[in-house]
Design an enzyme around this catalytic site. Structure first.
Site, mmCIF file in Angstrom:
data_model
loop_
_atom_site.group_PDB
_atom_site.id
_atom_site.type_symbol
_atom_site.label_atom_id
_atom_site.label_comp_id
_atom_site.label_asym_id
_atom_site.label_seq_id
_atom_site.Cartn_x
_atom_site.Cartn_y
_atom_site.Cartn_z
ATOM 1 N N HIS A 159 0.836 -1.220 0.000
ATOM 2 C CA HIS A 159 0.000 0.000 0.000
ATOM 3 C C HIS A 159 0.866 1.264 0.000
ATOM 4 O O HIS A 159 0.433 2.305 0.474
ATOM 5 C CB HIS A 159 -0.936 0.044 1.210
ATOM 6 C CG HIS A 159 -1.686 -1.227 1.447
ATOM 7 N ND1 HIS A 159 -2.906 -1.495 0.886
ATOM 8 C CD2 HIS A 159 -1.355 -2.327 2.169
ATOM 9 C CE1 HIS A 159 -3.314 -2.699 1.268
ATOM 10 N NE2 HIS A 159 -2.392 -3.230 2.038
ATOM 11 N N SER A 280 13.994 21.920 -16.025
ATOM 12 C CA SER A 280 12.778 22.703 -16.175
ATOM 13 C C SER A 280 13.140 24.005 -16.870
ATOM 14 O O SER A 280 14.197 24.580 -16.602
ATOM 15 C CB SER A 280 12.183 22.993 -14.798
ATOM 16 O OG SER A 280 11.340 24.125 -14.871
ATOM 17 N N LYS A 286 15.552 22.119 -10.947
ATOM 18 C CA LYS A 286 14.885 20.853 -11.232
ATOM 19 C C LYS A 286 15.734 19.895 -12.061
ATOM 20 O O LYS A 286 16.407 20.286 -13.001
ATOM 21 C CB LYS A 286 13.563 21.094 -11.991
ATOM 22 C CG LYS A 286 12.517 21.807 -11.186
ATOM 23 C CD LYS A 286 11.972 20.990 -10.031
ATOM 24 C CE LYS A 286 10.990 19.923 -10.454
ATOM 25 N NZ LYS A 286 9.778 20.458 -11.072
ATOM 26 N N GLU A 293 9.182 8.791 -16.326
ATOM 27 C CA GLU A 293 7.756 9.104 -16.510
ATOM 28 C C GLU A 293 7.263 8.566 -17.854
ATOM 29 O O GLU A 293 6.145 8.056 -17.974
ATOM 30 C CB GLU A 293 7.532 10.609 -16.437
ATOM 31 C CG GLU A 293 7.837 11.199 -15.071
ATOM 32 C CD GLU A 293 7.877 12.723 -15.118
ATOM 33 O OE1 GLU A 293 6.844 13.349 -14.893
ATOM 34 O OE2 GLU A 293 8.952 13.292 -15.386
#
Ligand code: ARG
Length: 463
Positions: A159, A280, A286, A293
Site C-alpha cells: 500500500h 525545467s 529541477k 515518466e
C-alpha cells in the site's frame, strides 16, 4: 496501357479518388516489411523454378532483380510510390521495370493475401527475437545493480506504506521475474507465428502444383498453415505478440513509477543519471525524471495498439478483408515502442546511483520491525494472533511516546508480555530480521545470493 496500375489491373478504367487512394495505400507503413517481402519472394521464385512453373533462368533474374530493387528502396535511391498501394506492389512493379518479362512471372500461384500474411509472420518472428534480446539486456543491467546491492537494505512496501525490511537486490530481482515471464510470453507468441501461409493464395490455395513445404523450409517456418482460409484471415499471432508487448510494458511502467518516486526528494533513494533526466525551463533547480515518466506513460499506446488490433479483427468474416491492413500499424507501434522503452530502461537502470544510507535510514523509522516483535513472541510459544495484538499495543505505545520500537525500554515490553527478554534488542536488528527470512524466494542474504547466481548464469554473466 502504360504506367503503374497498382493492383487494380485492367478491370478498371479510371483511377481511385485521391482521398480514397490515400486511405487505401499502406506503403506509408508496410515499407517495414521490405526485407521479409523480398525473402518471401525469393523463396517463392526458387520454388516455382524447382517445380518447373518458371524457368531457372527467370528465377535467377527475379532473385537478382529483387535484391537490386530491395537495395534501392532501402537506400532511398528508389522512392516508394503511393500509387502502387503497398510494399508488395512497389517491389513487384519495380522488379518488372528492372528485369522486364521475367518479373511478370513472380506472382504465379500467389496472392497478396498469403504474401502479406507471410511477411507479417516473418516480421513478428524477427521482432520477437529483437525484443527477447532487449529484455535480456535490461535484465543484465538489473542484475548488475542487484549484485552491487546485496547488502543494501531498504523498506519493502505494501500500500506504499513501509512494511518490512528487504534487500534492494531482492526488490530489483522481482523485476527480473516479471521480465522472465515477459520473455516467455514473447517466445510463445513467436512460436505461434512460426507457420507459413504461402500457398494459401487469395483464400482457396492454387491450382498450380506449388511446393508449400519447400517455401516454408526456405523461410525457416516450422510448418505449413493447415487451412487456407485461416491462413489469410488470421492475425492472432499479431494480437498475441502485441498482448505480450503490452504486459511487458506494464512492467516497465511499474518500474518507471518506482523510479519517479524513489528519485523524489520525499524518498531520496536514488539519483537517475543525467543522461535520463531533463531540466525545467522555469525552475533552475529541477532535474526531472522525464524518461522514467515516459516509461510509465508509453504503456498507454501499447495497450491502445492491442485494443485497436482486437477491435479490427473482431467481426471480420472469413477469409481476407481489407480490415486486416489496419492490423499493421498497431503491430509496428507496439513493437517499436516496447523496443525503445526497453533500451531506455536498460540505460537508465545502469545509470542509477542509490543512496544506500537514506534507504537504510528509512527502515529505522516507521515501525518496520513490528512483525518481528510478534514473531519473537511466537518463538516463545505465544499464539500468533495474540502476539500480533501485543505487538500492536507496543506500536501504539511507541507512537504515543514518539519512539521507535527498538527504543522502548525492556520494562515496557515486559509490561505487555513477560516473555520479552534481553535478546529482543538483537532480534529487532533489521539485518537479522531480513536474514531470518530464509526460505526459498525470501530476502535472506543466502537466498538472494542463490537467486542472483541462478539469474547470472542464465544470462551468461557467470558460468
Ligand atoms: N496491403 C494489403 C494488406 O495489408 C495487402 C493485401 C491486399 N489484398 C487485397 N486483396 N487487397 O492487407
Amino acid at each position: 496501357m502504360s504506367g503503374p496500375k497498382g493492383a487494380r489491373g485492367n478491370r478498371f478504367e479510371g483511377a481511385l479518388d485521391p482521398v480514397a487512394a490515400a486511405m487505401n495505400a499502406s506503403v506509408g507503413f508496410d515499407h517495414r516489411l521490405l526485407p521479409h517481402d523480398v525473402a518471401g519472394s525469393i523463396a517463392h521464385a526458387e520454388m516455382l523454378a524447382s517445380r518447373g512453373l518458371i524457368s531457372q533462368e527467370d528465377a535467377r533474374a527475379i532473385i537478382l532483380g529483387l535484391r537490386e530493387v530491395a537495395d534501392q528502396l532501402a537506400s532511398g535511391a528508389l522512392a516508394w510510390d503511393e500509387a502502387l498501394e503497398d510494399v508488395h506492389m512497389n517491389v513487384e512493379a519495380r522488379l518488372i521495370d528492372e528485369i522486364g518479362d521475367a518479373g511478370r512471372r513472380l506472382h504465379t500461384g500467389r496472392s497478396r493475401n498469403d504474401q502479406v500474411a507471410t511477411d507479417l509472420r516473418l516480421y513478428a518472428r524477427a521482432a520477437a527475437g529483437r525484443i527477447q534480446h532487449a529484455i535480456d539486456e535490461l535484465r543484465r543491467a538489473l542484475v548488475v545493480q542487484a549484485r552491487a546491492h546485496v547488502d543494501t537494505l531498504m523498506p519493502g512496501y505494501t500500500h506504499l506504506q513501509r512494511a518490512q525490511p528487504v534487500r534492494l537486490a531482492h526488490h530489483l530481482l522481482a523485476y527480473d521475474q516479471m521480465l522472465q515471464r515477459d520473455r516467455g510470453r514473447i517466445t510463445d507468441a513467436a512460436r505461434r507465428a512460426d507457420v507459413s501461409p504461402l500457398g494459401a493464395g487469395a483464400l482457396a490455395g492454387t491450382t498450380l502444383a506449388i511446393d508449400r513445404k519447400r517455401v516454408a523450409d526456405a523461410l525457416g517456418f516450422s510448418a505449413v498453415a493447415a487451412n487456407s482460409l485461416d491462413a489469410v484471415g488470421d492475425r492472432d499471432f499479431a494480437i498475441e505478440l502485441v498482448s505480450a508487448c503490452a504486459l511487458a510494458h506494464v512492467h516497465l511502467s511499474r518500474l518507471g513509477e518506482e523510479l519517479v518516486l524513489w528519485a523524489s526528494s520525499e524518498f531520496g533513494f536514488v539519483r537517475i543519471g543525467e543522461a535520463y533526466c531533463s531540466g525545467s525551463s522555469l525552475m533552475p533547480q529541477k532535474m526531472n525524471p522525464d524518461l522514467a515518466e515516459l516509461l510509465r506513460a508509453k504503456v498507454g499506446r501499447v495497450v491502445g495498439a492491442w485494443v485497436t488490433l482486437v477491435t479490427v479483427v473482431k467481426g471480420t468474416p472469413l477469409a481476407y478483408n481489407k480490415d486486416l491492413q489496419e492490423t499493421q500499424e498497431p503491430l509496428y507501434d507496439a513493437v517499436e515502442t516496447l523496443e525503445a522503452s526497453l533500451a531506455v530502461a536498460r540505460g537508465m537502470i545502469a545509470s542509477l546511483d542509490f543512496d544506500v544510507a537514506r534507504m537504510r535510514a528509512a527502515i529505522d523509522a516507521g515501525y518496520l520491525v513490528a512483525t518481528e516483535l510478534a514473531d519473537y513472541l511466537v518463538t516463545k510459544g505465544v499464539p500468533f494472533r495474540e502476539a500480533h495484538d501485543h505487538a500492536g499495543k507496543l506500536v501504539r505505545l511507541a507512537v504515543s511516546r514518539n519512539l521507535e520500537l527498538a527504543q522502548l525500554p525492556l520494562d515496557d515490553l515486559r509490561a505487555v508480555h513477560p516473555a520479552f527478554d534481553d535478546d529482543v534488542a538483537t532480534w529487532l536488528d533489521p539485518v537479522r530480521a531480513v536474514d531470518r527470512r530464509d526460505l526459498p524466494g525470501a530476502p535472506a542474504r543466502a537466498r538472494v545470493l542463490e537467486e542472483l547466481a541462478w539469474v547470472e548464469r542464465e544470462l551468461g554473466l557467470s558460468d
